[in-house]
Design a protein around this motif. Sequence first.
Motif, PDB file in Angstrom:
ATOM      1  N   UNK A   1       0.857  -1.183   0.000  1.00  0.00           N
ATOM      2  CA  UNK A   1       0.000   0.000   0.000  1.00  0.00           C
ATOM      3  C   UNK A   1       0.893   1.233   0.000  1.00  0.00           C
ATOM      4  N   UNK A   2       0.652   2.132  -0.937  1.00  0.00           N
ATOM      5  CA  UNK A   2       1.397   3.383  -1.043  1.00  0.00           C
ATOM      6  C   UNK A   2       0.625   4.471  -0.309  1.00  0.00           C
ATOM      7  N   UNK A   3       1.292   5.154   0.627  1.00  0.00           N
ATOM      8  CA  UNK A   3       0.633   6.194   1.412  1.00  0.00           C
ATOM      9  C   UNK A   3       1.573   7.377   1.576  1.00  0.00           C
ATOM     10  N   UNK A   4       1.004   8.552   1.770  1.00  0.00           N
ATOM     11  CA  UNK A   4       1.769   9.786   1.886  1.00  0.00           C
ATOM     12  C   UNK A   4       1.944  10.186   3.342  1.00  0.00           C
ATOM     13  N   UNK A   5       3.165  10.548   3.711  1.00  0.00           N
ATOM     14  CA  UNK A   5       3.437  11.102   5.030  1.00  0.00           C
ATOM     15  C   UNK A   5       2.951  12.544   5.055  1.00  0.00           C
ATOM     16  N   UNK A   6       2.150  12.889   6.058  1.00  0.00           N
ATOM     17  CA  UNK A   6       1.564  14.228   6.133  1.00  0.00           C
ATOM     18  C   UNK A   6       2.139  15.081   7.269  1.00  0.00           C
ATOM     19  N   UNK A   7       2.567  14.465   8.363  1.00  0.00           N
ATOM     20  CA  UNK A   7       3.058  15.234   9.517  1.00  0.00           C
ATOM     21  C   UNK A   7       4.183  14.480  10.201  1.00  0.00           C
ATOM     22  N   UNK A   8       5.131  15.230  10.797  1.00  0.00           N
ATOM     23  CA  UNK A   8       6.200  14.671  11.626  1.00  0.00           C
ATOM     24  C   UNK A   8       6.080  15.239  13.032  1.00  0.00           C
ATOM     25  N   UNK A   9       6.287  14.379  14.024  1.00  0.00           N
ATOM     26  CA  UNK A   9       6.171  14.786  15.420  1.00  0.00           C
ATOM     27  C   UNK A   9       7.480  14.465  16.134  1.00  0.00           C
ATOM     28  N   UNK A  10       8.492  15.323  15.886  1.00  0.00           N
ATOM     29  CA  UNK A  10       9.827  15.069  16.436  1.00  0.00           C
ATOM     30  C   UNK A  10       9.888  15.283  17.931  1.00  0.00           C
ATOM     31  N   UNK A  11       8.913  16.032  18.482  1.00  0.00           N
ATOM     32  CA  UNK A  11       8.921  16.290  19.923  1.00  0.00           C
ATOM     33  C   UNK A  11       8.403  15.118  20.737  1.00  0.00           C
ATOM     34  N   UNK A  12       7.742  14.185  20.080  1.00  0.00           N
ATOM     35  CA  UNK A  12       7.227  13.021  20.794  1.00  0.00           C
ATOM     36  C   UNK A  12       8.368  12.039  21.077  1.00  0.00           C
ATOM     37  N   UNK A  13       8.218  11.341  22.158  1.00  0.00           N
ATOM     38  CA  UNK A  13       9.204  10.333  22.541  1.00  0.00           C
ATOM     39  C   UNK A  13       8.500   8.992  22.705  1.00  0.00           C
ATOM     40  N   UNK A  14       8.692   8.038  21.782  1.00  0.00           N
ATOM     41  CA  UNK A  14       9.530   8.129  20.580  1.00  0.00           C
ATOM     42  C   UNK A  14       8.910   8.999  19.503  1.00  0.00           C
ATOM     43  N   UNK A  15       9.733   9.390  18.535  1.00  0.00           N
ATOM     44  CA  UNK A  15       9.238  10.206  17.433  1.00  0.00           C
ATOM     45  C   UNK A  15       8.182   9.439  16.631  1.00  0.00           C
ATOM     46  N   UNK A  16       7.221  10.198  16.088  1.00  0.00           N
ATOM     47  CA  UNK A  16       6.155   9.598  15.292  1.00  0.00           C
ATOM     48  C   UNK A  16       5.895  10.441  14.052  1.00  0.00           C
ATOM     49  N   UNK A  17       5.246   9.834  13.094  1.00  0.00           N
ATOM     50  CA  UNK A  17       4.799  10.516  11.890  1.00  0.00           C
ATOM     51  C   UNK A  17       3.382  10.076  11.575  1.00  0.00           C
ATOM     52  N   UNK A  18       2.661  10.931  10.870  1.00  0.00           N
ATOM     53  CA  UNK A  18       1.287  10.617  10.478  1.00  0.00           C
ATOM     54  C   UNK A  18       1.231  10.422   8.972  1.00  0.00           C
TER      55      UNK A  18
END
Length: 446
Positions: free
Chosen positions: A321-338
């Motif tokens: 499945x091909x999906x687009x990354x929309x957001x990065x959350x570098x302040x979260x521990x661990x880091x996450x992306x949406x």
Amino acid sequence: MADLYPLPSEDHLRSLYVGRSLDGIPTPAAIIDQAKARHNCHLLLDAIKAAGVSFRAHVKTHKTTQLTRLQVGADCKDVRLVVSTLMEAEQLVPLLLEYKSRGAAVNVLYGVPLGPSQAERFGAVGKTMGEGSIAAMVDDIGQLPALTVIKHFAGFAPAVFVKIDTGYHRAGRAPGSYTLNTLLEQIDVGEDAGNCVFKGYYSHASDSYGNNTPQEAITRLMEEIELCGVAGRSLSLSRKYGRRPVISVGASPTAVSVQNIETGSVDVEIAGKWKELLKNEQCHFEVEIHSGVYPLLDMQQIATNARPFQGDPHDSIALTVLAEVRSLYSERKPQEALMAAGTLVLGREPCKSYSGWGVLTPDGPEEDQVTNGRIVVSRISQEHGILSFENGGLDRALPLWVGQNVRIWPNHACIAGAGFNWYFIVDSSSESPNRVIDIWVRWRGW
């Protein structure tokens, strides 16, 4: 009913997308690697031939004409298919008429216990394709009157498989049970009246998804055959009608385990038991293997370890499945992306080998996409998926960026494919493995 669910024009879709790179198509998108799917199909066909058993391909995973061709083979003279919806059967008609015109026998089994609401439509499929072309599945006396309706609309008596419960407890009757014998007696009455033709016994070992080794998979397949044999001997109709009933068994883990016999991936004792069992049972029954998700594979299938792989087993998964990354959350521990793909894209079926709803592949339209350890879809909601390193990774930065397209191995290909109207086809054996070479439209409706 197919006209109520019109399909997009493949020619128009090809004019829009063939030749594009995967980073230039709309997302989320379902991608099938044609080379991997073809290889998976050839492996099983070769194993079935070597085992000397029959084969029935399930089409519910992909619901496409193109992949059905790969499943049965271009030169097949005995095309046996199983469907989960009548729409699949209706959409298969042109392909099956093509095979029939080349001298092949064709038969479609409606693989859900028969309901009276389906009889007229299924009979119409049979009328178009001719006598012997359709088979119904039953596990309750209350389903038998619908066989007469099918006969009325088809113009001939449909074949009948009796569903046997070999331990999964989803559908079917237990071998040797009073309810099974009563059902068989009534089918016998129906055949004498000309309303049906008893074909055999059908089992589906979905519990084999819990297997962990090739030995467990082939052992579970042998148990299925033995239990269906018990069912067949409890009230055998073969003596009366002078034919061998079919024992149709399998699920993708157990079906692909047949490949291990010829490659020596199971120990000699188990291989010997397998060959002796076939020899004994085929004196009384025709053994038929059925399977569906094996052309595409997925995380659940890889977790069963049902067959050996050369290199990384995940490289055999043909659906991503091909999906687009929309957001990065570098302040979260661990880091996450949406990413913009959630439950409606991936489904919500777990996999026993890890905690998550999909795994990012190490390749994709962007180079160096995943360089720092495995990234998984750790949380999921309707339209959103959260990406993070597997098992933590507090001190690591996710190698992702907004607007990046990522490819994901889904847990269950059957569910992941259901949200899409067509597949973008690529070929990993070509010089441009991330370039769209074709579009396969997926059948819609029930």
